[in-house]
Scaffold this motif. Structure first.
Motif, PDB file in Angstrom:
ATOM      1  N   ALA A 107       0.858  -1.194   0.000  1.00 32.44           N
ATOM      2  CA  ALA A 107       0.000   0.000   0.000  1.00 32.44           C
ATOM      3  C   ALA A 107       0.888   1.236   0.000  1.00 32.44           C
ATOM      4  CB  ALA A 107      -0.901  -0.003   1.234  1.00 32.44           C
ATOM      5  N   ALA A 108       0.354   2.334  -0.540  1.00 34.02           N
ATOM      6  CA  ALA A 108       1.138   3.571  -0.589  1.00 34.02           C
ATOM      7  C   ALA A 108       0.225   4.779  -0.461  1.00 34.02           C
ATOM      8  CB  ALA A 108       1.917   3.644  -1.900  1.00 34.02           C
ATOM      9  N   ARG A 109       0.808   5.860   0.070  1.00 32.03           N
ATOM     10  CA  ARG A 109       0.112   7.144   0.136  1.00 32.03           C
ATOM     11  C   ARG A 109       1.165   8.238   0.039  1.00 32.03           C
ATOM     12  NH1 ARG A 109       0.459   9.396   5.347  1.00 32.03           N
ATOM     13  NH2 ARG A 109       1.177   7.923   6.911  1.00 32.03           N
ATOM     14  N   ILE A 110       0.751   9.431  -0.344  1.00 28.00           N
ATOM     15  CA  ILE A 110       1.672  10.559  -0.441  1.00 28.00           C
ATOM     16  C   ILE A 110       1.136  11.683   0.430  1.00 28.00           C
ATOM     17  CG2 ILE A 110       0.603  11.483  -2.532  1.00 28.00           C
ATOM     18  CD1 ILE A 110       3.501  12.334  -3.386  1.00 28.00           C
ATOM     19  N   ASP A 111       2.046  12.323   1.180  1.00 28.62           N
ATOM     20  CA  ASP A 111       1.667  13.392   2.082  1.00 28.62           C
ATOM     21  C   ASP A 111       2.767  14.448   2.071  1.00 28.62           C
ATOM     22  OD1 ASP A 111       0.291  14.813   4.079  1.00 28.62           O
ATOM     23  OD2 ASP A 111       1.287  13.699   5.684  1.00 28.62           O
ATOM     24  N   ASN A 112       2.474  15.621   1.531  1.00 34.55           N
ATOM     25  CA  ASN A 112       3.439  16.730   1.477  1.00 34.55           C
ATOM     26  C   ASN A 112       4.769  16.341   0.847  1.00 34.55           C
ATOM     27  OD1 ASN A 112       1.725  18.655   2.636  1.00 34.55           O
ATOM     28  ND2 ASN A 112       2.239  17.951   4.690  1.00 34.55           N
ATOM     29  N   GLY A 113       4.710  15.605  -0.259  1.00 37.72           N
ATOM     30  CA  GLY A 113       5.921  15.244  -0.980  1.00 37.72           C
ATOM     31  C   GLY A 113       6.672  14.048  -0.429  1.00 37.72           C
ATOM     32  N   VAL A 114       6.143  13.406   0.602  1.00 41.63           N
ATOM     33  CA  VAL A 114       6.755  12.201   1.156  1.00 41.63           C
ATOM     34  C   VAL A 114       5.842  11.021   0.845  1.00 41.63           C
ATOM     35  CG1 VAL A 114       7.590  11.009   3.226  1.00 41.63           C
ATOM     36  CG2 VAL A 114       7.879  13.491   3.005  1.00 41.63           C
ATOM     37  N   VAL A 115       6.389  10.044   0.140  1.00 41.89           N
ATOM     38  CA  VAL A 115       5.632   8.845  -0.224  1.00 41.89           C
ATOM     39  C   VAL A 115       5.863   7.797   0.862  1.00 41.89           C
ATOM     40  CG1 VAL A 115       5.278   7.057  -1.965  1.00 41.89           C
ATOM     41  CG2 VAL A 115       5.958   9.370  -2.668  1.00 41.89           C
ATOM     42  N   HIS A 116       4.772   7.295   1.433  1.00 46.85           N
ATOM     43  CA  HIS A 116       4.826   6.252   2.460  1.00 46.85           C
ATOM     44  C   HIS A 116       4.416   4.942   1.800  1.00 46.85           C
ATOM     45  CE1 HIS A 116       4.777   9.246   5.827  1.00 46.85           C
ATOM     46  NE2 HIS A 116       4.275   9.981   4.845  1.00 46.85           N
ATOM     47  N   VAL A 117       5.326   3.980   1.746  1.00 44.85           N
ATOM     48  CA  VAL A 117       5.027   2.678   1.141  1.00 44.85           C
ATOM     49  C   VAL A 117       5.113   1.626   2.236  1.00 44.85           C
ATOM     50  CG1 VAL A 117       5.648   0.989  -0.625  1.00 44.85           C
ATOM     51  CG2 VAL A 117       6.035   3.430  -1.054  1.00 44.85           C
ATOM     52  N   THR A 118       4.045   0.833   2.386  1.00 46.91           N
ATOM     53  CA  THR A 118       4.015  -0.248   3.364  1.00 46.91           C
ATOM     54  C   THR A 118       4.181  -1.563   2.627  1.00 46.91           C
ATOM     55  OG1 THR A 118       2.544   1.028   4.788  1.00 46.91           O
ATOM     56  CG2 THR A 118       2.663  -1.344   5.197  1.00 46.91           C
ATOM     57  N   LEU A 119       5.194  -2.320   3.031  1.00 45.12           N
ATOM     58  CA  LEU A 119       5.500  -3.617   2.428  1.00 45.12           C
ATOM     59  C   LEU A 119       5.219  -4.707   3.469  1.00 45.12           C
ATOM     60  CD1 LEU A 119       8.966  -2.624   0.939  1.00 45.12           C
ATOM     61  CD2 LEU A 119       6.806  -2.715  -0.286  1.00 45.12           C
ATOM     62  N   PRO A 120       4.006  -5.243   3.487  1.00 43.49           N
ATOM     63  CA  PRO A 120       3.677  -6.268   4.480  1.00 43.49           C
ATOM     64  C   PRO A 120       4.487  -7.545   4.270  1.00 43.49           C
ATOM     65  CG  PRO A 120       1.700  -5.431   3.403  1.00 43.49           C
ATOM     66  CD  PRO A 120       2.877  -4.935   2.628  1.00 43.49           C
ATOM     67  N   LYS A 121       4.886  -8.143   5.372  1.00 44.19           N
ATOM     68  CA  LYS A 121       5.561  -9.438   5.304  1.00 44.19           C
ATOM     69  C   LYS A 121       4.494 -10.521   5.191  1.00 44.19           C
ATOM     70  CE  LYS A 121       9.373  -7.949   8.232  1.00 44.19           C
ATOM     71  NZ  LYS A 121      10.077  -8.187   9.509  1.00 44.19           N
ATOM     72  N   LYS A 122       4.839 -11.594   4.501  1.00 46.01           N
ATOM     73  CA  LYS A 122       3.914 -12.722   4.403  1.00 46.01           C
ATOM     74  C   LYS A 122       3.696 -13.279   5.804  1.00 46.01           C
ATOM     75  CE  LYS A 122       5.047 -13.960  -0.314  1.00 46.01           C
ATOM     76  NZ  LYS A 122       5.674 -14.939  -1.207  1.00 46.01           N
ATOM     77  N   GLN A 123       2.523 -13.828   6.027  1.00 51.24           N
ATOM     78  CA  GLN A 123       2.152 -14.331   7.350  1.00 51.24           C
ATOM     79  C   GLN A 123       3.189 -15.297   7.897  1.00 51.24           C
ATOM     80  OE1 GLN A 123      -0.346 -12.954   8.823  1.00 51.24           O
ATOM     81  NE2 GLN A 123      -0.318 -14.153  10.690  1.00 51.24           N
ATOM     82  N   SER A 124       3.763 -16.138   7.051  1.00 51.15           N
ATOM     83  CA  SER A 124       4.729 -17.130   7.511  1.00 51.15           C
ATOM     84  C   SER A 124       6.048 -16.492   7.961  1.00 51.15           C
ATOM     85  CB  SER A 124       5.008 -18.149   6.400  1.00 51.15           C
ATOM     86  OG  SER A 124       5.547 -17.486   5.267  1.00 51.15           O
ATOM     87  N   HIS A 125       6.260 -15.204   7.641  1.00 52.84           N
ATOM     88  CA  HIS A 125       7.505 -14.540   8.010  1.00 52.84           C
ATOM     89  C   HIS A 125       7.340 -13.514   9.116  1.00 52.84           C
ATOM     90  CE1 HIS A 125       9.990 -16.379   4.952  1.00 52.84           C
ATOM     91  NE2 HIS A 125       8.960 -16.270   4.139  1.00 52.84           N
ATOM     92  N   HIS A 126       6.164 -13.475   9.752  1.00 48.87           N
ATOM     93  CA  HIS A 126       5.980 -12.569  10.886  1.00 48.87           C
ATOM     94  C   HIS A 126       6.730 -13.109  12.091  1.00 48.87           C
ATOM     95  CE1 HIS A 126       2.018 -10.565   9.427  1.00 48.87           C
ATOM     96  NE2 HIS A 126       2.949 -10.567   8.509  1.00 48.87           N
ATOM     97  N   ARG A 127       7.353 -12.212  12.792  1.00 50.60           N
ATOM     98  CA  ARG A 127       8.028 -12.613  14.025  1.00 50.60           C
ATOM     99  C   ARG A 127       6.968 -12.813  15.100  1.00 50.60           C
ATOM    100  NH1 ARG A 127      12.477  -8.744  16.539  1.00 50.60           N
ATOM    101  NH2 ARG A 127      11.905  -7.810  14.587  1.00 50.60           N
ATOM    102  N   ARG A 128       7.100 -13.874  15.850  1.00 50.15           N
ATOM    103  CA  ARG A 128       6.167 -14.087  16.954  1.00 50.15           C
ATOM    104  C   ARG A 128       6.917 -14.730  18.104  1.00 50.15           C
ATOM    105  NH1 ARG A 128       4.032 -19.345  17.191  1.00 50.15           N
ATOM    106  NH2 ARG A 128       4.770 -20.674  15.518  1.00 50.15           N
TER     107      ARG A 128
END
Length: 135
Positions: A107-128
């Protein structure tokens, strides 16, 4: 940082003095990027001042994340430039994503010239945390 690696933006060959005056001869600038990691995702903050949402392109192809943005500055009406340091520019940056990133959920959004990109990890790679039981 194992999940993302930087790729060099392809640079065009050096322009001749004739080509340097033509807009298509301009090289893309690499915007600065900060990368942060959370348990379930990586977060990229990409500085692209002057880029609007409509001029921003973000794509994933073969695990390569591409960010491109154009700045088009308008000439004031009734004026012509005799000297200009601020002109149309193009930003471009590419990252190779690992198999741990869920490219379908980026997912991505832009706010005042700064692009925020979220790169989710696959469920199997989440730290728990694993609960340890006594015998």
């Amino acid at each position: 940082m194992n999940e993302v690696s930087r790729q060099q933006t392809r640079q065009q060959p050096e322009a001749t003095s004739q080509e340097a005056r033509e807009p298509q001869a301009e090289l893309a600038m690499q915007p600065p990027v900060d990368i942060f990691e959370a348990d379930n995702a990586l977060h990229l903050l990409v500085d692209m001042p002057g880029v609007t949402r409509d001029a921003l392109r973000i794509e994933v192809d073969n695990n390569v994340l591409s960010l491109e943005g154009d700045i088009q500055l308008d000439m004031p009406e009734g004026m012509s430039a005799i000297y200009a340091e601020v002109r149309a520019q193009r930003y471009a940056r590419r990252f190779t994503l690992s198999h741990e990133i869920d490219s379908d959920a980026i997912a991505a959004r832009i706010d005042n010239g700064v692009v925020h990109v979220t790169l989710p990890k696959k469920q199997s790679h989440h730290r728990r945390r694993i609960e340890v039981k006594s015998a």
